[in-house]
Design an enzyme around this catalytic site. Structure first.
Site, PDB file in Angstrom:
ATOM      1  N   ALA A  70      -4.648   0.495   8.231  1.00  0.00           N
ATOM      2  CA  ALA A  70      -3.720  -0.141   8.576  1.00  0.00           C
ATOM      3  C   ALA A  70      -2.280   0.482   7.448  1.00  0.00           C
ATOM      4  O   ALA A  70      -1.392   0.183   8.036  1.00  0.00           O
ATOM      5  CB  ALA A  70      -4.196  -1.527   8.031  1.00  0.00           C
ATOM      6  N   THR A  71      -2.822   0.948   6.305  1.00  0.00           N
ATOM      7  CA  THR A  71      -1.561   1.595   5.817  1.00  0.00           C
ATOM      8  C   THR A  71      -0.625   2.428   6.495  1.00  0.00           C
ATOM      9  O   THR A  71       0.630   2.320   6.285  1.00  0.00           O
ATOM     10  CB  THR A  71      -2.313   2.064   4.382  1.00  0.00           C
ATOM     11  OG1 THR A  71      -2.800   1.210   3.659  1.00  0.00           O
ATOM     12  CG2 THR A  71      -1.092   2.694   3.515  1.00  0.00           C
ATOM     13  N   GLN A 179      -7.559  -8.461   8.658  1.00  0.00           N
ATOM     14  CA  GLN A 179      -8.503  -9.453   8.101  1.00  0.00           C
ATOM     15  C   GLN A 179      -8.608 -10.488   9.198  1.00  0.00           C
ATOM     16  O   GLN A 179      -9.670 -11.182   8.964  1.00  0.00           O
ATOM     17  CB  GLN A 179      -8.133 -10.305   6.732  1.00  0.00           C
ATOM     18  CG  GLN A 179      -7.708  -9.188   5.778  1.00  0.00           C
ATOM     19  CD  GLN A 179      -8.917  -8.743   5.115  1.00  0.00           C
ATOM     20  OE1 GLN A 179     -10.306  -8.884   5.195  1.00  0.00           O
ATOM     21  NE2 GLN A 179      -8.744  -7.680   4.196  1.00  0.00           N
ATOM     22  N   SER A 197      -7.579  -1.589  10.248  1.00  0.00           N
ATOM     23  CA  SER A 197      -8.422  -0.481   9.790  1.00  0.00           C
ATOM     24  C   SER A 197      -9.859  -0.705  10.345  1.00  0.00           C
ATOM     25  O   SER A 197     -10.214  -2.090  10.377  1.00  0.00           O
ATOM     26  CB  SER A 197      -8.527  -0.818   8.178  1.00  0.00           C
ATOM     27  OG  SER A 197      -7.264  -0.294   7.423  1.00  0.00           O
ATOM     28  N   CYS A 321      -5.921  -3.079  -3.359  1.00  0.00           N
ATOM     29  CA  CYS A 321      -4.799  -2.201  -3.117  1.00  0.00           C
ATOM     30  C   CYS A 321      -3.774  -2.525  -4.262  1.00  0.00           C
ATOM     31  O   CYS A 321      -2.725  -1.696  -4.629  1.00  0.00           O
ATOM     32  CB  CYS A 321      -4.112  -2.261  -2.011  1.00  0.00           C
ATOM     33  SG  CYS A 321      -5.322  -1.917  -0.571  1.00  0.00           S
TER      34      CYS A 321
HETATM   35  N1  PMP Z   1      -3.552  -5.020   5.254  1.00  0.00           N
HETATM   36  C1  PMP Z   1      -4.446  -5.783   4.932  1.00  0.00           C
HETATM   37  C2  PMP Z   1      -4.504  -7.182   5.173  1.00  0.00           C
HETATM   38  C3  PMP Z   1      -5.551  -5.242   4.285  1.00  0.00           C
HETATM   39  O1  PMP Z   1      -6.631  -6.053   3.855  1.00  0.00           O
HETATM   40  C4  PMP Z   1      -5.539  -3.936   3.927  1.00  0.00           C
HETATM   41  C5  PMP Z   1      -6.670  -3.404   2.868  1.00  0.00           C
HETATM   42  N2  PMP Z   1      -6.862  -4.038   1.654  1.00  0.00           N
HETATM   43  C6  PMP Z   1      -4.790  -3.091   4.247  1.00  0.00           C
HETATM   44  C7  PMP Z   1      -3.613  -3.662   4.910  1.00  0.00           C
HETATM   45  C8  PMP Z   1      -4.738  -1.868   4.260  1.00  0.00           C
HETATM   46  O2  PMP Z   1      -5.941  -0.993   4.617  1.00  0.00           O
HETATM   47  P1  PMP Z   1      -6.330   0.481   4.517  1.00  0.00           P
HETATM   48  O3  PMP Z   1      -6.422   0.738   2.810  1.00  0.00           O
HETATM   49  O4  PMP Z   1      -7.505   0.767   5.168  1.00  0.00           O
HETATM   50  O5  PMP Z   1      -5.248   1.425   4.803  1.00  0.00           O
END
Ligand code: PMP
Length: 376
Positions: A70-71, A179, A197, A321
């Protein structure tokens, strides 16, 4: 060990690990190679894309780009829209409680001259149609609102919010569905962009997807290759993509029964915590059943998280994060909670394998810690 931090990441399904290993050793050819072996890998990749779209109940109106999570997807949406469509307008709106990978990416664009504005949320953490409508105008090019908040579990009405944005033809609507996907039933068909993700779905870390409307052209964030239909340069992790598609299909198939199981756990924990005087529950009643967030009025949350950790019980104080950088939760602050609440919150996040006995073990340990640890 009692793992109650499933919103941070889930344990991969054992069959997903086996599947990954099997695909990685069977289809190790590069899907971009033009020989027969590469073409078979490509066929599998295209099938995985179809499977992801079908799990999300989307059709050829959308396409799927595999990436690391997702990031990366959130960064790609902001960078792609602002570099490709800057001439359309200069305003970007994002929900005040977005994950840092949206919030910080959006705010960084002020340096490039964009007018970046957070959309206030109500006391339940929701972006309302009224608030969004009041902030929309012809200068808006991108609106980003998450489906389910990662700290408190608040569910936004994505179809209704997307509909508001559809009234402005120059604006795109993005939703971070990390989520909600595979967990909360939602119609994503009006969204221009979706990101998530794999590692919250029992798949592997480093896998994820960006879904975008087929008609949208984006300048690629990555340079140096035409993989993923030109949206993401670099050799794709076919095994990661295929495992993600299978885990998503599996989670979607079981989502109703899993939701029911975690709702029972969530309800049980909520009732037990309500009996502890110093605890204030922050998650709204109609939130995702996968999360429950609460604050301590007397104790320091970080001390309680550490004490629980010593007993091998794992929860988060704020989202994984942001926990290294921020002492408090901007999500709870945006919801209008006071500083005691936003500096002392805990998130418990469930998976359907947990039992009521596990929840009782957690509340028993918590009560013991609260009685032993000195208040602030
Ligand atoms: N968006 C949301 C809503 C998340 O919960 C998360 C993970 N904490 C992320 C983005 C980022 O995901 P990733 O670290 O797998 O890139």
């Amino acid at each position: 060990m009692l793992y109650l931090d499933n919103a941070a990441t889930t344990k991969p399904f054992p069959w997903a690990l086996e599947l990954y290993a099997k695909i990685a050793s069977t289809y190790f050819a590069n899907p971009s190679s033009i020989h027969y072996f590469g073409a078979s890998a490509k066929r599998e990749l295209e099938q995985a894309r179809e499977e992801v779209l079908s799990s999300l109940k989307l059709s050829s109106t959308h396409r799927c780009v595999f990436l690391s999570g997702a990031t990366e997807g959130n960064n790609m949406v902001f960078s792609g829209v602002t570099s490709t469509y800057a001439s359309r307008g200069k305003t970007i709106l994002f929900g005040a409680t977005e994950h840092p990978s949206v919030k910080e990416t959006a705010l960084s664009l002020t340096k490039l001259g964009f007018n970046v504005k957070p959309i206030p949320v109500n006391e339940e953490g929701k972006v309302t149609v009224e608030t969004l409508s009041s902030m929309m105008d012809k200068d808006v090019i991108l609106v980003s609102i998450m489906a389910v908040n990662n700290e408190v579990g608040t569910i936004n009405d994505i179809p209704a919010l997307a509909k508001v944005v559809k009234g402005y033809p120059k604006a795109f609507f993005h939703s971070d569905i990390t989520q909600s996907v595979g967990k909360v039933d939602m119609d994503y068909s009006l969204c221009d962009f979706l990101t998530f993700s794999g590692h919250k779905l029992g798949a592997l870390k480093g896998s994820g997807a960006l879904i975008l409307k087929s008609s949208i052209k984006l300048e690629s964030f990555h340079k140096g290759g035409t993989q993923e239909n030109g949206y993401r340069a670099g050799t794709v992790d076919l095994a990661g993509a295929m495992t993600l598609s299978k885990c998503l299909a599996y989670e979607e198939k079981h989502s109703e029964e899993n939701r029911y199981k975690v709702s029972l756990l969530n309800q049980h924990l909520r009732e037990s915590l309500e009996k502890i005087e110093e605890i204030e529950i922050n998650s709204p009643l109609d939130c995702s059943p996968y999360l429950l967030n609460f604050s301590f009025r007397l104790h320091k949350a970080s001390v309680i998280v550490e004490a629980l950790s010593e007993k091998e019980i794992y929860v988060s104080s704020i989202s994984a994060c942001s926990s290294k950088r921020e002492p408090s939760s901007y999500v709870l602050e945006a919801m209008g909670k006071d500083h005691i609440a936003y500096e002392n919150s805990i998130r418990v996040s469930f998976n359907p394998e947990l039992t009521i006995g596990d929840i009782d073990m957690f509340t028993g340990a918590l009560k013991q810690i609260l009685s032993e640890v000195k208040p602030r």
